[in-house]
Design a protein around this motif. Structure first.
Motif, PDB file in Angstrom:
ATOM      1  N   UNK A 144      -7.534  -9.098 -54.799  1.00 48.29           N
ATOM      2  CA  UNK A 144      -8.751  -8.454 -54.311  1.00 48.29           C
ATOM      3  C   UNK A 144     -10.004  -9.126 -54.869  1.00 48.29           C
ATOM      4  N   UNK A 145      -9.817 -10.105 -55.770  1.00 45.51           N
ATOM      5  CA  UNK A 145     -10.938 -10.884 -56.296  1.00 45.51           C
ATOM      6  C   UNK A 145     -10.739 -12.342 -55.900  1.00 45.51           C
ATOM      7  N   UNK A 146     -10.715 -12.563 -54.589  1.00 41.63           N
ATOM      8  CA  UNK A 146     -10.501 -13.912 -54.078  1.00 41.63           C
ATOM      9  C   UNK A 146     -11.699 -14.332 -53.242  1.00 41.63           C
ATOM     10  N   UNK A 147     -11.495 -15.247 -52.297  1.00 41.21           N
ATOM     11  CA  UNK A 147     -12.614 -15.724 -51.485  1.00 41.21           C
ATOM     12  C   UNK A 147     -13.199 -14.649 -50.577  1.00 41.21           C
ATOM     13  N   UNK A 148     -12.487 -13.510 -50.426  1.00 42.36           N
ATOM     14  CA  UNK A 148     -12.990 -12.429 -49.581  1.00 42.36           C
ATOM     15  C   UNK A 148     -13.864 -11.442 -50.355  1.00 42.36           C
ATOM     16  N   UNK A 149     -13.947 -11.605 -51.662  1.00 40.67           N
ATOM     17  CA  UNK A 149     -14.703 -10.659 -52.482  1.00 40.67           C
ATOM     18  C   UNK A 149     -16.145 -10.517 -52.012  1.00 40.67           C
ATOM     19  N   UNK A 150     -16.757 -11.623 -51.623  1.00 35.47           N
ATOM     20  CA  UNK A 150     -18.170 -11.580 -51.234  1.00 35.47           C
ATOM     21  C   UNK A 150     -18.422 -10.687 -50.030  1.00 35.47           C
ATOM     22  N   UNK A 151     -17.361 -10.366 -49.280  1.00 31.38           N
ATOM     23  CA  UNK A 151     -17.526  -9.509 -48.095  1.00 31.38           C
ATOM     24  C   UNK A 151     -17.359  -8.024 -48.426  1.00 31.38           C
ATOM     25  N   UNK A 152     -17.087  -7.713 -49.689  1.00 27.15           N
ATOM     26  CA  UNK A 152     -16.818  -6.320 -50.058  1.00 27.15           C
ATOM     27  C   UNK A 152     -17.631  -5.869 -51.268  1.00 27.15           C
ATOM     28  N   UNK A 153     -18.824  -6.404 -51.414  1.00 25.79           N
ATOM     29  CA  UNK A 153     -19.706  -5.988 -52.498  1.00 25.79           C
ATOM     30  C   UNK A 153     -20.528  -4.787 -52.061  1.00 25.79           C
ATOM     31  N   UNK A 154     -20.906  -3.956 -53.014  1.00 25.04           N
ATOM     32  CA  UNK A 154     -21.585  -2.697 -52.686  1.00 25.04           C
ATOM     33  C   UNK A 154     -22.831  -2.496 -53.538  1.00 25.04           C
ATOM     34  N   UNK A 155     -23.651  -1.523 -53.142  1.00 25.11           N
ATOM     35  CA  UNK A 155     -24.818  -1.149 -53.936  1.00 25.11           C
ATOM     36  C   UNK A 155     -24.860   0.362 -54.106  1.00 25.11           C
ATOM     37  N   UNK A 156     -25.598   0.823 -55.111  1.00 26.05           N
ATOM     38  CA  UNK A 156     -25.648   2.234 -55.482  1.00 26.05           C
ATOM     39  C   UNK A 156     -26.372   3.092 -54.450  1.00 26.05           C
ATOM     40  N   UNK A 157     -25.941   4.343 -54.388  1.00 25.87           N
ATOM     41  CA  UNK A 157     -26.738   5.404 -53.780  1.00 25.87           C
ATOM     42  C   UNK A 157     -27.565   6.038 -54.908  1.00 25.87           C
ATOM     43  N   UNK A 158     -28.475   6.934 -54.559  1.00 22.88           N
ATOM     44  CA  UNK A 158     -29.320   7.575 -55.575  1.00 22.88           C
ATOM     45  C   UNK A 158     -28.479   8.348 -56.589  1.00 22.88           C
ATOM     46  N   UNK A 159     -27.445   9.036 -56.117  1.00 17.45           N
ATOM     47  CA  UNK A 159     -26.589   9.813 -57.008  1.00 17.45           C
ATOM     48  C   UNK A 159     -25.865   8.951 -58.020  1.00 17.45           C
ATOM     49  N   UNK A 160     -25.420   7.775 -57.610  1.00 19.58           N
ATOM     50  CA  UNK A 160     -24.706   6.881 -58.513  1.00 19.58           C
ATOM     51  C   UNK A 160     -25.645   6.293 -59.561  1.00 19.58           C
ATOM     52  N   UNK A 161     -26.894   6.091 -59.201  1.00 24.37           N
ATOM     53  CA  UNK A 161     -27.889   5.660 -60.183  1.00 24.37           C
ATOM     54  C   UNK A 161     -27.968   6.689 -61.319  1.00 24.37           C
ATOM     55  N   UNK A 162     -28.054   7.959 -60.959  1.00 25.24           N
ATOM     56  CA  UNK A 162     -28.194   9.022 -61.953  1.00 25.24           C
ATOM     57  C   UNK A 162     -26.973   9.096 -62.854  1.00 25.24           C
TER      58      UNK A 162
END
Length: 249
Positions: free
Chosen positions: A118-136
């Motif tokens: 799951x950490x191969x050449x496809x990793x760049x297609x499955x990156x994520x960013x926080x929602x406001x709740x996850x920041x908190x």
């Protein structure tokens, strides 16, 4: 599966593949780090500590650059670097910096090694960013770990810098978890972590408990984090430069 087979059956070819195709800024930073650390090594007294510090810092730089490029080699490099830096931390009595390295291995390095598919050449297609709740959640968790760890290490050990050591540990631990879960917000934590580590090792050096190489290494980490905001596939600007789609939430 191909990436996993390359790792175990063709380690050299897999490694060369993993460190190829990075943003040019990554390579520039690597060579700058190598020159800086070599200069510090050869101009001072060469001891077991300075040699281990040199090895740990240079492998560590290669590790963070591979994270920047979203490559799974960061797991193996992270374990090797962590073992070196645990030795350095013990010598300096920065005990939470040792726990920090253990936390990296448990939350980031070993999971990446064993989840290499799951950490191969496809990793760049499955990156994520926080929602406001996850920041908190992340901010509260970081503050809680800092308070508890700094108090405990100051109470039960002779760590001379518990609150700085604790801050670096808390931020780095949270960032490592974010990295394994593939959240790009880790870089805000890595940047703060780099600054905290720079302060920690600068103070440690000024008190005669470490070499200057650790403080220089922390400054290189900060530069890597800044590069990530502009060039890494973890962020929209870097993704547009290589034709990738937008991040998930």
């Amino acid at each position: 599966m191909k990436d996993e087979l390359n790792m175990w059956r063709h380690p050299l070819g897999w490694f060369l593949h993993q460190i190829s195709g990075w943003p040019q800024a990554n390579y520039y930073l690597w060579w700058f780090a190598l020159g800086s650390q070599l200069m510090l090594l050869v101009t001072g007294k060469i001891t077991t500590l300075t040699l281990v510090t040199f090895a740990g810092t240079m492998i560590g730089v290669l590790c963070i650059l591979s994270i920047n490029a979203a490559k799974s080699v960061n797991g193996i490099l992270g374990v090797i670097s962590a073992l070196c830096l645990i030795y350095v931390g013990l010598q300096a009595k920065n005990y939470l910096s040792c726990f920090e390295q253990v936390a990296y291995m448990l939350t980031l390095d070993f999971p990446v090694i064993f989840a290499v598919k799951s950490w191969n050449d496809e990793t760049v297609h499955h990156l994520r960013k926080f929602t406001a709740g996850k920041w908190m959640v992340a901010l509260i968790a970081t503050a809680a770990v800092w308070i508890v760890s700094a108090w405990a290490i100051g109470r039960y050990t002779n760590d001379p810098r518990p609150w700085i050591d604790g801050l670096s540990f808390a931020v780095s631990l949270t960032a490592g978890i974010m990295c394994f879960l593939r959240y790009n917000n880790q870089y805000y934590w890595w940047l703060f972590s780099g600054v905290a580590q720079l302060v920690l090792w600068a103070v440690t050096f000024s008190q005669g408990d470490a070499t200057l190489a650790m403080a220089v290494n922390s400054s290189i980490y900060v530069v890597n984090d800044l590069i990530a905001f502009w060039k890494s596939p973890w962020f929209e600007r870097g993704r547009r430069q290589v034709g990738l789609g937008q991040l998930e939430k």
